[in-house]
Structures are given as structure tokens and as C-alpha cells.
Design a protein around this motif. Structure first.
Motif, PDB file in Angstrom:
ATOM      1  N   ILE A 183       0.869  -1.182   0.000  1.00  0.00           N
ATOM      2  CA  ILE A 183       0.000   0.000   0.000  1.00  0.00           C
ATOM      3  C   ILE A 183       0.899   1.222   0.000  1.00  0.00           C
ATOM      4  O   ILE A 183       1.837   1.295   0.799  1.00  0.00           O
ATOM      5  N   LEU A 184       0.608   2.140  -0.897  1.00  0.00           N
ATOM      6  CA  LEU A 184       1.408   3.365  -0.993  1.00  0.00           C
ATOM      7  C   LEU A 184       0.466   4.531  -0.717  1.00  0.00           C
ATOM      8  O   LEU A 184      -0.536   4.700  -1.419  1.00  0.00           O
ATOM      9  N   VAL A 185       0.774   5.319   0.313  1.00  0.00           N
ATOM     10  CA  VAL A 185      -0.170   6.367   0.722  1.00  0.00           C
ATOM     11  C   VAL A 185       0.575   7.542   1.336  1.00  0.00           C
ATOM     12  O   VAL A 185       1.654   7.382   1.908  1.00  0.00           O
ATOM     13  N   ALA A 186      -0.040   8.712   1.195  1.00  0.00           N
ATOM     14  CA  ALA A 186       0.410   9.893   1.928  1.00  0.00           C
ATOM     15  C   ALA A 186      -0.768  10.361   2.778  1.00  0.00           C
ATOM     16  O   ALA A 186      -1.905  10.421   2.287  1.00  0.00           O
ATOM     17  N   GLY A 189       4.364  -9.935 -10.853  1.00  0.00           N
ATOM     18  CA  GLY A 189       5.344  -8.995 -10.300  1.00  0.00           C
ATOM     19  C   GLY A 189       4.778  -8.143  -9.182  1.00  0.00           C
ATOM     20  O   GLY A 189       3.716  -8.430  -8.618  1.00  0.00           O
ATOM     21  N   ASP A 190       5.519  -7.071  -8.892  1.00  0.00           N
ATOM     22  CA  ASP A 190       5.166  -6.222  -7.750  1.00  0.00           C
ATOM     23  C   ASP A 190       3.917  -5.391  -8.023  1.00  0.00           C
ATOM     24  O   ASP A 190       3.713  -4.906  -9.139  1.00  0.00           O
ATOM     25  N   ILE A 191       3.137  -5.226  -6.958  1.00  0.00           N
ATOM     26  CA  ILE A 191       1.868  -4.499  -7.067  1.00  0.00           C
ATOM     27  C   ILE A 191       1.807  -3.450  -5.964  1.00  0.00           C
ATOM     28  O   ILE A 191       2.100  -3.746  -4.799  1.00  0.00           O
ATOM     29  N   TRP A 192       1.425  -2.247  -6.349  1.00  0.00           N
ATOM     30  CA  TRP A 192       1.148  -1.198  -5.357  1.00  0.00           C
ATOM     31  C   TRP A 192      -0.337  -0.841  -5.411  1.00  0.00           C
ATOM     32  O   TRP A 192      -0.853  -0.523  -6.491  1.00  0.00           O
TER      33      TRP A 192
END
Ligand SMILES: NC(=O)c1ccc[n+]([C@@H]2O[C@H](COP(=O)([O-])OP(=O)(O)OC[C@H]3O[C@@H](n4cnc5c(N)ncnc54)[C@H](OP(=O)(O)O)[C@@H]3O)[C@@H](O)[C@H]2O)c1
Length: 154
Positions: free
Chosen positions: A4-7, A86-89
């Protein structure tokens, strides 16, 4: 890797009125660096909020119960994941983050200093006890921003 990518703001807010109510080029550059060449999965409203669609040089997946023109769209995260390599965001918003927390290895969180309030605010979901909170450190590209990772308790 699924992450998870978050600000988030100090209040835990990720968005307001379908935009992100701050702008940090260091955070955007970091987002680009981490996601380029990978798969990003987002909700329909996040897709609609993108200034440039699709984001280049990565596979853009949109989750919606309806089909969306010019988008690689699936009705559920599970259906999308069956097609991924592959990689997952997971890049938001709130509903995607909530479900993705059950499937992710890491939460990569940038902490912005901007206070946000008022109507139309969207919050990051509650982080459960299955997550170990890492150390909060200044982001080296912009020390106005802090960063921490959460990793899944094994
Ligand atoms: N700060 C950050 O890092 C960050 C990151 C991303 C987004 N944002 C902000 O967050 C806000 C958007 O977030 P949001 O929570 O309102 O919307 P969102 O999650 O981007 O989109 C919601 C829509 O996505 C679909 N959806 C979401 N979860 C689903 C699920 N589990 N299964 C099936 N469909 C699902 C549904 O689409 P349909 O209604 O079409 O079925 C739902 O209405 C904006 O303000 C955006 O700028 C912030």
C-alpha cells in the motif's frame, strides 16, 4: 510484493473533494520511482482524479463495478490480482486500501505536515494490530515530510 502506498495528513486524511489537498514534488517523484515498471491498482475515483491517464510506464488497473473507457478495469481486487505478475502497489483510495490491507505485505506511508479539515475528507482506514509500525524518519528527498513503513506481523 504487494504494498500500500499512501500519503496522509496529521488527521489521517488522504484526500478531499476528490483531490489530494497538498503538493510535494519529492513525494510525487518517490511515487514515480517506486511504481514505474510495476502494477498500480486504484479505485475509480482515484483514477478519475489523475491528471494524466494512464500513468505512464506502469500497468494501471482500476477497480469499479462499472466498465470504464480506456482503462484496464476489474470489478474486484481479487479479479484484478488473478491477472497480475510482479510487484503491485495499491494506490488508493480508502475502499481499496481497506481491502488491500488484508492482502499486502507492507504499508508505505508518507506523513505530510498539512492540516486538513472540513467536508469531503477521505480518511485512511484504521490500521489493525496485525501491522508492526516502523520508525518514523524524515524523507531524505524532502525533510518537511516524514515517512514510515508498517510490516505485517507474522
Ligand atoms: N493521499 C494519497 O496517497 C491518496 C492516494 C489515492 C487517492 N487519494 C485521494 O482519495 C480520494 C479518492 O478515494 P475514495 O476512497 O473516495 O475513492 P476510490 O477508492 O478511489 O474510488 C471509489 C470507487 O472505486 C470502486 N471501488 C473501491 N473499492 C472497491 C472494492 N473493494 N470493490 C469494488 N469496487 C471498489 C468503486 O467504484 P464504482 O462506484 O465505479 O463501482 C468506488 O465507488 C481522492 O480525494 C484522491 O485524491 C489520496
Amino acid at each position: 510484493m504487494k504494498g500500500i502506498l499512501v500519503a496522509v495528513s496529521p488527521e489521517g486524511i488522504i484526500g478531499k473533494n476528490n483531490t489530494i489537498p497538498w503538493h510535494y514534488s519529492a513525494d510525487l517523484k518517490r511515487f514515480k520511482r517506486l511504481t514505474t515498471g510495476k502494477t498500480i491498482i486504484m479505485g475509480r475515483k482515484t483514477w478519475e482524479s489523475l491528471p494524466l491517464k494512464p500513468l505512464p510506464n506502469r500497468r494501471n488497473i482500476v477497480i469499479s463495478r462499472n466498465s470504464i473507457e480506456n482503462a484496464d478495469c476489474f470489478r474486484s481486487i481479487d479479479e484484478a490480482l488473478e491477472t497480475c505478475e510482479g510487484d503491485i502497489w495499491f494506490i488508493g483510495g480508502a475502499g481499496i486500501y481497506e481491502e488491500a490491507m488484508l492482502k499486502s505485505d507492507v504499508i508505505d506511508m508518507t506523513l505530510v505536515p498539512d492540516n486538513v479539515s472540513g467536508e469531503g475528507c477521505i480518511y485512511f482506514p484504521e490500521i489493525g494490530i496485525e501491522w508492526i509500525e516502523g520508525e518514523t524518519k524524515p524523507l531524505k528527498e524532502d525533510t518537511d515530510l516524514m515517512h514510515k513503513n508498517y510490516t505485517r506481523r507474522v
